[in-house]
Design a protein around this motif. Sequence first.
Motif, short mmCIF file in Angstrom:
data_model
loop_
_atom_site.label_atom_id
_atom_site.label_comp_id
_atom_site.label_asym_id
_atom_site.label_seq_id
_atom_site.Cartn_x
_atom_site.Cartn_y
_atom_site.Cartn_z
N LEU A 19 5.18 -21.46 25.37
CA LEU A 19 3.80 -21.40 25.85
C LEU A 19 3.37 -22.79 26.30
O LEU A 19 3.38 -23.73 25.50
CB LEU A 19 2.87 -20.90 24.74
N ASP A 20 3.01 -22.91 27.56
CA ASP A 20 2.54 -24.19 28.08
C ASP A 20 1.02 -24.16 28.12
O ASP A 20 0.42 -23.56 29.02
CB ASP A 20 3.12 -24.44 29.47
N VAL A 89 1.74 -16.38 20.41
CA VAL A 89 2.26 -17.42 19.53
C VAL A 89 3.29 -16.83 18.57
O VAL A 89 4.33 -17.45 18.29
CB VAL A 89 1.11 -18.09 18.74
N ARG A 90 3.05 -15.63 18.08
CA ARG A 90 3.99 -15.00 17.14
C ARG A 90 5.35 -14.75 17.78
O ARG A 90 6.38 -14.78 17.10
CB ARG A 90 3.41 -13.68 16.62
N GLN A 91 5.35 -14.50 19.07
CA GLN A 91 6.60 -14.17 19.77
C GLN A 91 7.29 -15.40 20.38
O GLN A 91 8.43 -15.31 20.83
CB GLN A 91 6.30 -13.17 20.89
N ALA A 92 6.60 -16.53 20.38
CA ALA A 92 7.11 -17.71 21.08
C ALA A 92 8.06 -18.54 20.21
O ALA A 92 7.98 -18.51 18.97
CB ALA A 92 5.95 -18.58 21.56
N ASN A 118 2.72 -18.63 13.19
CA ASN A 118 4.17 -18.54 13.39
C ASN A 118 4.82 -19.77 12.75
O ASN A 118 4.88 -20.83 13.37
CB ASN A 118 4.51 -18.47 14.87
N PRO A 119 5.33 -19.66 11.52
CA PRO A 119 5.90 -20.81 10.82
C PRO A 119 7.13 -21.41 11.51
O PRO A 119 7.49 -22.56 11.22
CB PRO A 119 6.26 -20.24 9.44
N ARG A 120 7.77 -20.65 12.38
CA ARG A 120 8.98 -21.15 13.05
C ARG A 120 8.69 -21.79 14.40
O ARG A 120 9.60 -22.25 15.08
CB ARG A 120 9.99 -20.01 13.23
N LEU A 121 7.45 -21.85 14.79
CA LEU A 121 7.08 -22.39 16.09
C LEU A 121 7.35 -23.89 16.17
O LEU A 121 6.96 -24.65 15.29
CB LEU A 121 5.60 -22.12 16.36
N GLN A 122 8.01 -24.31 17.24
CA GLN A 122 8.18 -25.73 17.53
C GLN A 122 6.99 -26.15 18.41
O GLN A 122 6.78 -25.58 19.47
CB GLN A 122 9.49 -25.98 18.27
N ILE A 123 6.23 -27.12 17.95
CA ILE A 123 5.04 -27.56 18.67
C ILE A 123 5.32 -28.92 19.30
O ILE A 123 5.67 -29.88 18.61
CB ILE A 123 3.83 -27.69 17.72
#
Length: 254
Positions: A19-20, A89-92, A118-123
């Motif tokens: 997500l941009d 966000v949950r799917q990203a 989403n705990p696995r999201l890279q920000i």
Amino acid sequence: MRLYHMKPISGPLSGRTILDCSVLLPGPFAGKLLAQQGARVLKIENSRRPDPARNLGSGAYYEDLNSLKEPVDLDLADPAHRPRFEALVRQADALIEGYRPATKARLGLDQATLHAINPRLQILSLVGFPEEGPDRDRPAHDLNFQALSGTLSLVEGLPGLPLADLLASTEAAFRLVAGLDHQARSAAPGRRLVVSMMETLLGAQSKHASEYLRTGVVPRPGNTLITGQHPCYRVYRSRDGQRIAVGAIEPKFW
């Protein structure tokens, strides 16, 4: 509001969704680099307050940065749009943002909010000045970073390229890919990766910094190897008004 035409491509990042949520150049350029490697990049943009890049260069900047992305019209400040954003966000796999701390929190793009979804999201956060420093809330653009970092003192006049934006974006894309790779191999939780444009430009001058520490000579146009100190690496004006670039550092070329 005219958007753009997505041109999906395959590559090593195929299957990854990013997500941009950024605007202007730094974040969107990082997103472009990732899209070129096959990632599915969704451009989150509020049609009522569109990306200011649309007004630069007759729209050419915007088209260049976003033509490989999928447009998603969302107002992150509107509670009615929040459920749809949280579903994305949950799917990203990752999210790109480039806001100052207060704006980040207001839009729900801070680490605590995003990792709660989403705990696995890279920000990936592209910031101007280091967040732990006194200038963290200070607004600035590329030319300001070049001036404050000393980069601008190495050239005469305007540099012609947004070096802080481009270098920081490239480093950011690299660090995000490294983070995704580490996560895939270790099942590690999501992390927030912060890239500062000011620090990136300072790091790019490591050669000049080490030379200064050794000699005490402040690098200026004409007094270092790559700014014209020696005749083997200079730009010369020819008789017909054109310029000749000579890059013959190695003795065999000289």
